[in-house]
Design an enzyme around this catalytic site. Structure first.
Site, PDB file in Angstrom:
ATOM      1  N   ASP A   1      53.580 -48.908 -36.364  1.00  0.00           N
ATOM      2  CA  ASP A   1      52.304 -47.604 -36.815  1.00  0.00           C
ATOM      3  C   ASP A   1      52.394 -46.875 -37.215  1.00  0.00           C
ATOM      4  OD1 ASP A   1      54.459 -46.372 -34.908  1.00  0.00           O
ATOM      5  OD2 ASP A   1      52.503 -45.487 -34.617  1.00  0.00           O
ATOM      6  N   ASP A  49      61.787 -53.642 -34.831  1.00  0.00           N
ATOM      7  CA  ASP A  49      61.048 -53.580 -36.017  1.00  0.00           C
ATOM      8  C   ASP A  49      62.553 -53.029 -37.091  1.00  0.00           C
ATOM      9  OD1 ASP A  49      61.033 -51.546 -35.290  1.00  0.00           O
ATOM     10  OD2 ASP A  49      59.046 -50.559 -35.102  1.00  0.00           O
ATOM     11  N   THR A  60      68.199 -44.600 -33.669  1.00  0.00           N
ATOM     12  CA  THR A  60      67.535 -45.971 -31.891  1.00  0.00           C
ATOM     13  C   THR A  60      68.218 -47.329 -32.081  1.00  0.00           C
ATOM     14  OG1 THR A  60      65.303 -45.581 -33.348  1.00  0.00           O
ATOM     15  CG2 THR A  60      65.307 -47.029 -31.793  1.00  0.00           C
ATOM     16  N   GLY A 111      69.086 -45.434 -38.800  1.00  0.00           N
ATOM     17  CA  GLY A 111      69.516 -46.231 -37.211  1.00  0.00           C
ATOM     18  C   GLY A 111      69.846 -46.240 -36.279  1.00  0.00           C
ATOM     19  N   GLY A 167      57.828 -50.308 -31.651  1.00  0.00           N
ATOM     20  CA  GLY A 167      57.373 -51.394 -32.367  1.00  0.00           C
ATOM     21  C   GLY A 167      58.138 -52.875 -32.320  1.00  0.00           C
ATOM     22  N   ARG A 191      49.043 -51.141 -35.783  1.00  0.00           N
ATOM     23  CA  ARG A 191      50.456 -52.229 -35.330  1.00  0.00           C
ATOM     24  C   ARG A 191      49.502 -53.846 -34.619  1.00  0.00           C
ATOM     25  NH1 ARG A 191      53.976 -48.929 -32.833  1.00  0.00           N
ATOM     26  NH2 ARG A 191      53.408 -47.142 -31.550  1.00  0.00           N
ATOM     27  N   ASP A 238      66.128 -47.773 -39.610  1.00  0.00           N
ATOM     28  CA  ASP A 238      66.200 -47.006 -40.341  1.00  0.00           C
ATOM     29  C   ASP A 238      67.199 -46.315 -40.743  1.00  0.00           C
ATOM     30  OD1 ASP A 238      64.317 -45.583 -42.521  1.00  0.00           O
ATOM     31  OD2 ASP A 238      63.334 -43.932 -41.225  1.00  0.00           O
TER      32      ASP A 238
HETATM   33  P1  5GP Z   1      65.792 -44.866 -36.995  1.00  0.00           P
HETATM   34  O1  5GP Z   1      66.170 -44.445 -35.760  1.00  0.00           O
HETATM   35  O2  5GP Z   1      66.456 -46.248 -37.403  1.00  0.00           O
HETATM   36  O3  5GP Z   1      65.436 -44.244 -38.158  1.00  0.00           O
HETATM   37  O4  5GP Z   1      64.485 -45.432 -36.677  1.00  0.00           O
HETATM   38  C1  5GP Z   1      64.076 -46.200 -35.978  1.00  0.00           C
HETATM   39  C2  5GP Z   1      62.329 -46.441 -35.810  1.00  0.00           C
HETATM   40  O5  5GP Z   1      61.582 -45.479 -36.149  1.00  0.00           O
HETATM   41  C3  5GP Z   1      62.264 -48.216 -35.609  1.00  0.00           C
HETATM   42  O6  5GP Z   1      62.014 -48.359 -34.358  1.00  0.00           O
HETATM   43  C4  5GP Z   1      60.478 -47.556 -36.208  1.00  0.00           C
HETATM   44  O7  5GP Z   1      59.666 -47.372 -34.738  1.00  0.00           O
HETATM   45  C5  5GP Z   1      60.246 -46.347 -36.612  1.00  0.00           C
HETATM   46  N1  5GP Z   1      60.321 -46.247 -38.213  1.00  0.00           N
HETATM   47  C6  5GP Z   1      61.456 -45.871 -39.359  1.00  0.00           C
HETATM   48  N2  5GP Z   1      60.840 -46.293 -40.836  1.00  0.00           N
HETATM   49  C7  5GP Z   1      59.847 -47.098 -40.195  1.00  0.00           C
HETATM   50  C8  5GP Z   1      58.134 -46.991 -41.496  1.00  0.00           C
HETATM   51  O8  5GP Z   1      58.651 -46.851 -42.529  1.00  0.00           O
HETATM   52  N3  5GP Z   1      57.554 -47.361 -40.777  1.00  0.00           N
HETATM   53  C9  5GP Z   1      57.058 -47.357 -38.820  1.00  0.00           C
HETATM   54  N4  5GP Z   1      55.795 -47.273 -39.115  1.00  0.00           N
HETATM   55  N5  5GP Z   1      58.117 -47.020 -38.600  1.00  0.00           N
HETATM   56  C10 5GP Z   1      59.170 -46.580 -38.792  1.00  0.00           C
HETATM   57 MG    MG Z   2      60.470 -48.472 -33.511  1.00  0.00          MG
END
Ligand code: 5GP
Ligand code: MG
Length: 198
Positions: free
Chosen positions: A181, A122, A129, A127, A63, A187, A125
């Site tokens: 995506d 990108d 990742t 947190g 992303g 994307r 969310d």
């Molecule tokens: P986290 O680990 O913070 O929950 O998620 C991060 C990853 O989840 C982002 O890098 C992304 O790839 C994916 N992600 C989180 N929210 C969204 C969203 O609203 N749309 C998309 N397409 N991917 C998301």
């Molecule tokens: Mg990602």
């Protein structure tokens, strides 16, 4: 939302299933191409004021790749000479919910020991990742680790982490485009939006 459901659109002659689905779906723009471009110039200036010129930019795949590509060129305009590397961690599968599973799917090639690192992704969310990526770089003895996410869904956070540089706060909706995506699609969109059925 996939092509196999009973409410799939009728496929017209000379149309693939994919074409028919795209036609039946519209995307509400949240962040336009122009707005993203303007914010990235500002972000590059914020980063340039806070970090050294020889930083290592680590783009979180998949992303983060489009945002990284635009951000490093904005950093170049701010007279920076970043080294670029890539990291892929396991993320969402074909659906829209996080599994909580995190593995290194593609590792860095750079040696980050004693380097100043900026992780670029990108969206922040839950947190998970960014916190895993950050920990990996700390474990590999980076001199400092900062993080930059284009979007921040603060309401969704499960891990106590903030990014050092944020493009935009993002509403709690599933967004696509500009690297993000839905089931491997969208994307390539130059803007960021929310999928909505027509
Ligand atoms: P986290 O680990 O913070 O929950 O998620 C991060 C990853 O989840 C982002 O890098 C992304 O790839 C994916 N992600 C989180 N929210 C969204 C969203 O609203 N749309 C998309 N397409 N991917 C998301
Ligand atoms: Mg990602």
């Amino acid at each position: 939302m996939n092509g196999a459901t009973s409410n799939s659109p009728v496929i017209e002659p000379n149309e693939t299933e994919h074409d028919a689905e795209s036609r039946a779906r519209s995307i509400r723009v949240l962040f336009s191409e122009k707005r993203i471009a303007l914010r990235i110039e500002e972000l590059a200036d914020e980063i340039a004021a806070a970090m050294p010129k020889e930083l290592v930019v680590i783009s979180v795949l998949k992303g983060g790749f489009i945002f990284t590509a635009d951000l490093i060129r904005a950093l170049h305009r701010a007279n920076f000479e970043p080294e670029i590397d890539f990291l892929k961690l396991s993320s969402y599968g074909a659906g829209t919910e996080s599994t909580g599973d995190m593995n290194i799917l593609f590792d860095l090639s750079a040696n980050v020991a004693d380097r100043e690192v900026l992780i670029v992704d990108d969206i922040l969310d839950t947190g998970r990742t960014i916190s895993l990526a950050r920990q990996l770089l700390v474990d590999r003895a980076a001199a400092s680790v900062k993080t930059c996410c284009l979007l921040d869904k603060a309401e969704r956070r499960l891990v106590d982490i903030q990014a050092d540089f944020i493009g935009f706060p993002c509403p709690n909706e599933f967004v696509v485009g500009y690297g993000l995506d839905y089931a491997h699609r969208y994307r390539e969109l130059p803007f960021i939006g929310v999928l909505s059925e027509t």
